[in-house]
Design an enzyme around this catalytic site. Structure first.
Site, PDB file in Angstrom:
ATOM      1  N   GLU A 121       0.844  -1.183   0.000  1.00 23.97           N
ATOM      2  CA  GLU A 121       0.000   0.000   0.000  1.00 23.97           C
ATOM      3  C   GLU A 121       0.881   1.234   0.000  1.00 23.97           C
ATOM      4  O   GLU A 121       2.105   1.140   0.134  1.00 23.97           O
ATOM      5  CB  GLU A 121      -0.976  -0.012   1.184  1.00 23.97           C
ATOM      6  CG  GLU A 121      -0.319  -0.067   2.544  1.00 23.97           C
ATOM      7  CD  GLU A 121      -1.315  -0.395   3.664  1.00 23.97           C
ATOM      8  OE1 GLU A 121      -2.218  -1.220   3.456  1.00 23.97           O
ATOM      9  OE2 GLU A 121      -1.163   0.166   4.756  1.00 23.97           O
TER      10      GLU A 121
ATOM     11  N   HIS B   7      -4.180   3.267   8.303  1.00 26.86           N
ATOM     12  CA  HIS B   7      -2.907   2.770   8.823  1.00 26.86           C
ATOM     13  C   HIS B   7      -1.958   3.939   9.065  1.00 26.86           C
ATOM     14  O   HIS B   7      -1.846   4.826   8.218  1.00 26.86           O
ATOM     15  CB  HIS B   7      -2.243   1.831   7.818  1.00 26.86           C
ATOM     16  CG  HIS B   7      -2.869   0.474   7.754  1.00 26.86           C
ATOM     17  ND1 HIS B   7      -2.710  -0.363   6.684  1.00 26.86           N
ATOM     18  CD2 HIS B   7      -3.653  -0.189   8.625  1.00 26.86           C
ATOM     19  CE1 HIS B   7      -3.364  -1.487   6.905  1.00 26.86           C
ATOM     20  NE2 HIS B   7      -3.961  -1.403   8.078  1.00 26.86           N
TER      21      HIS B   7
END
Lengths: 307, 429
Positions: free
Chosen positions: A214, A252
């Site tokens: 990511e 995150h």
């Protein structure tokens, strides 16, 4: 042979709060060998039972390891105490530590990484779904067990739910998994994707790998460099966050685009140049892997059932 | 979490880092006092969290969209400046009257700062930092950040300060020094002096610069910071060093150790829907520009859901990682925020249960549709823990919902629903 876990894994659970209890019940039901709990002042007394299963609960990791020869710990301790729990396991020389906890301060993780450097321990996480190995019924994490199936593809991901998503697609495409590792979504974690790729590369049970990255950081570029240099198995990669705006933390702590290296495009380019097969859509990870396996002659459909 | 420059400088000052004399003002009376004490020549800086401040423009609220469009289309002609007619977020002034003339437009009721990073609405200005001007001999760059790969703090410094460090790194990478910090040793003054010397600072400035670096490292540690950046710090014409800018990012995960960082937080700089989402405790929410409201569990899946929508030609109205759902209220609260966002034309719920149980999610969706009287088309994709039960709950409820088992199919349904604007079509899955 397989990576990180096997049928000799003796699991210790640290943090028997509600969530820890729920999860360890599901691991016991899955067939995982749980040998000890650690929870100072555990309300349930000095043991934990579920169905026919039961294991002793200790106040410290050192006692638990001495009494039960646990060789892997899963940590469900809340964020303020999570780094301390990891340090306790490093001090007790537990070979494999998996920390699920989300929200561990980054300065705490600096301390943990310093302690890990000269230790006998390996860390997966924090802020991760853990590790699951279907063939040995070993679930060290929070996975929904039903979507997993034993097979020859390894999965490594920063995100937890994307492990489930990818695995669901693999299983539907008739592709089982050797081991699935969620390395965690924080800026500082234990083993990064590159280290897990290295393990898969020398694992006879793994024929190909799904790599899910990511935005943020440089871990995918490091993984790409490893693939280019040493990987002798096919890698199918997806990078989440191609549409994320820069400068915003996407859930995150590590998923934030700061500078050009952190963008999905930079990571995709690096992986593509290294020879990974890119799945642009997260919905095509399974079909992409099936094509790659068929081309490599490694597609092993389960049983004889027709599509 | 970001804090304002004036707050960063308060931290610098209390840790012994030299900063220009000055302070923050919100009223004209405060401004006058600061100018009297630190003037007559002062720097006036709008306090906002957005980047691109110096080249941004101070405008009234009703002009933000026009200026934003002009600024992004033709920066050369519309960039704010430090003097002259095009008022930027950083201004120079000589004397009280001139300084107040710069101060007033910044603190007017409906003043906004628009930069290429603020979006068309611009951002409100929370305060104005008024400081004495510094006579600059040379500008330098210094920052401390977290190096995730090595698990250590990393100091980055350059003798080419005052510009974007990414730019310096691109054009002259050898001018960028990287110093990994041993976290056990920390960054004592002698390390700082060694760095100062490598930066080519004159011998007389090496000691104060070394102390400044060591003290900035103390700010980084004491505040649980994820970033401390000084761009630039300067060598003054009388041979000492001063931090004339300051940026500090705080680690949200460490806020429990710092009283929630409440004294440093400025909610006026945040998106109101994001604050509402935070107060409702529904997970991690970020407002975006599109029209498909998303409810997803897990940060990775939430990003991947946005990516899939875009690949199918749709535009997400938000990022939302709802986290672990084990109470249906959480779903209802999340949908309340999504439904109340006027941009949302379609709702897309994508839950893959691990810790979360999707039957509880389904119950929450059913209750929310009734309780909130949801009018937008609703697309739901459920998978993972207790999925059969979850799908049955949705099916038996009789609510108008489109469902699909797989991510790609579900995203396509959502994009089609948003495109056609049609409401309440039949179920696919």
């Amino acid at each position: 042979m397989s990576i990180l876990l096997n049928n000799r894994t003796r699991l210790l659970i640290q943090g028997l709060g509600n969530e820890g209890q729920n999860q360890i019940r599901r691991s016991l039901d899955y067939g995982t060998r749980v040998v000890a709990g650690v929870h100072p002042g555990f309300r349930g007394g000095d043991s934990f039972s579920h169905g026919n299963h039961s294991f002793p609960v200790f106040a410290t990791v050192a006692e638990a390891v001495e009494q039960t020869q646990a060789n892997c710990t899963i940590i469900y301790v809340p964020a303020p105490g999570a780094a301390d729990a990891i340090l306790e396991n490093i001090a007790a020389e537990v070979p494999l530590i998996v920390c699920i906890t989300e929200g561990v301060p980054v300065h705490d993780m600096i301390r943990v990484r310093t302690a890990l450097a000269d230790s006998k321990s390996r860390l997966i996480g924090p802020n991760c779904p853990g590790i699951i190995q279907p063939a040995s019924n070993c679930r060290v994490g929070i996975h929904p067990p039903d979507v997993f199936m034993a097979g020859n593809v390894g999965v490594v991901s920063r995100s937890g739910t994307l492990v489930y998503e990818a695995v669901d697609q693999l299983t539907r495409a008739g592709i089982g998994q050797s081991t699935c590792v969620g390395v965690g979504g924080d800026p500082i974690i234990g083993e990064q994707q590159q280290a897990i790729l290295r393990r898969f590369n020398s694992d006879p049970d793994t024929d190909a790998v799904v790599l899910i990255g990511e935005i943020g950081g440089l871990a995918e570029q490091a993984a790409a460099a490893y693939i280019k240099r040493s990987m002798n198995k096919p890698v199918v990669a997806f990078i989440a966050g191609a549409t994320a705006p820069p400068g915003r933390r996407m859930g995150h702590a590590g998923a934030i685009i700061e500078g050009e290296a952190g963008t999905a495009e930079a990571k995709i380019t690096a992986l593509e140049e290294a020879g990974a097969v890119i799945s642009r859509s997260p919905a095509e990870i399974g079909s992409t892997m099936r094509r790659v396996l068929e081309e490599a002659g490694k597609y092993q459909p389960p049983g004889a059932s027709a599509e | 979490m970001n804090i304002h420059e004036y707050q960063a400088k308060q931290l610098f000052k209390s840790h012994g880092v030299p900063v220009p004399g000055g302070g923050a003002a919100t009223t004209e009376r405060e401004a006058r006092e600061l100018i009297k004490e630190h003037g007559p020549d002062v720097v006036i800086k709008a306090q906002v969290h957005a980047g691109g401040r110096g080249k941004g423009r101070i405008v009234k609220r009703d002009r933000t969209t026009r200026i934003y469009n002009d600024l992004t289309a033709d920066p050369e002609r519309y960039e704010g400046q430090i003097t002259g007619r095009r008022r930027g977020g950083v201004r120079l002034a000589g004397g009280t009257e001139e300084a107040l003339k710069e101060f007033r437009p910044m603190m007017e009721q409906d003043a906004r700062l628009v930069s290429i990073q603020t979006g068309a609405d611009g951002v409100p200005i929370s305060a104005v930092l008024i400081e004495q001007q510094t006579s600059i001999a040379k500008e330098y760059y210094f920052s401390i950040q977290v190096d995730g790969a090595n698990g250590q703090p990393l100091i980055v410094a350059s003798a080419e300060g005052g510009q974007s460090i990414e730019e310096v790194n691109r054009t002259n990478p050898r001018a960028v020094l990287r110093v990994p910090v041993d976290p056990v040793e920390g960054f004592p003054a002698f390390r700082g002096r060694s760095l100062a010397s490598r930066l080519g600072l004159p011998s007389s400035a090496v000691r104060p610069a070394g102390e400044m670096f060591a003290n900035l490292y103390r700010v980084f540690i004491d505040m649980d910071a994820s970033l401390v950046e000084v761009n630039p710090f300067v060598l003054t014409s009388d041979g000492t060093v001063v931090a004339i800018d300051g940026k500090v990012g705080l680690d949200d995960n460490a806020s429990f150790r710092h009283g929630g960082y409440e004294e440093w937080r400025d909610r006026s700089q945040e998106n109101p829907t994001e604050i509402e989402a935070e107060e409702a405790n529904i997970g991690s929410y970020i407002k975006l520009d599109g029209d498909i409201g998303c409810v997803v569990n897990g940060a990775g899946l939430a990003m991947a859901t946005m990516d899939t929508l875009k690949l199918h030609g749709g535009e997400p109205a938000n990022f939302l990682d709802i986290g672990t759902v084990n109470r249906k209220d959480r779903v209802i609260e999340a949908l309340r925020i999504i439904v109340n966002d006027p941009d949302v034309k379609t709702i897309f719920i994508n839950i893959f249960g691990g810790l979360a149980r999707v039957d509880i999610v389904a119950e929450g969706v059913v209750d929310a549709v009734k309780e909130l009287n949801i009018q937008q088309p609703l697309v739901v994709r459920l998978n993972g823990s207790n999925v059969e039960e979850g799908r049955r709950v949705l099916h038996d409820s009789g609510i108008a919902v489109q469902t699909a088992d797989e991510l790609g199919d579900a995203a396509e349904l959502a994009v089609n629903a948003a495109a056609s604007g049609k409401r309440r079509t039949r179920s696919k899955g």
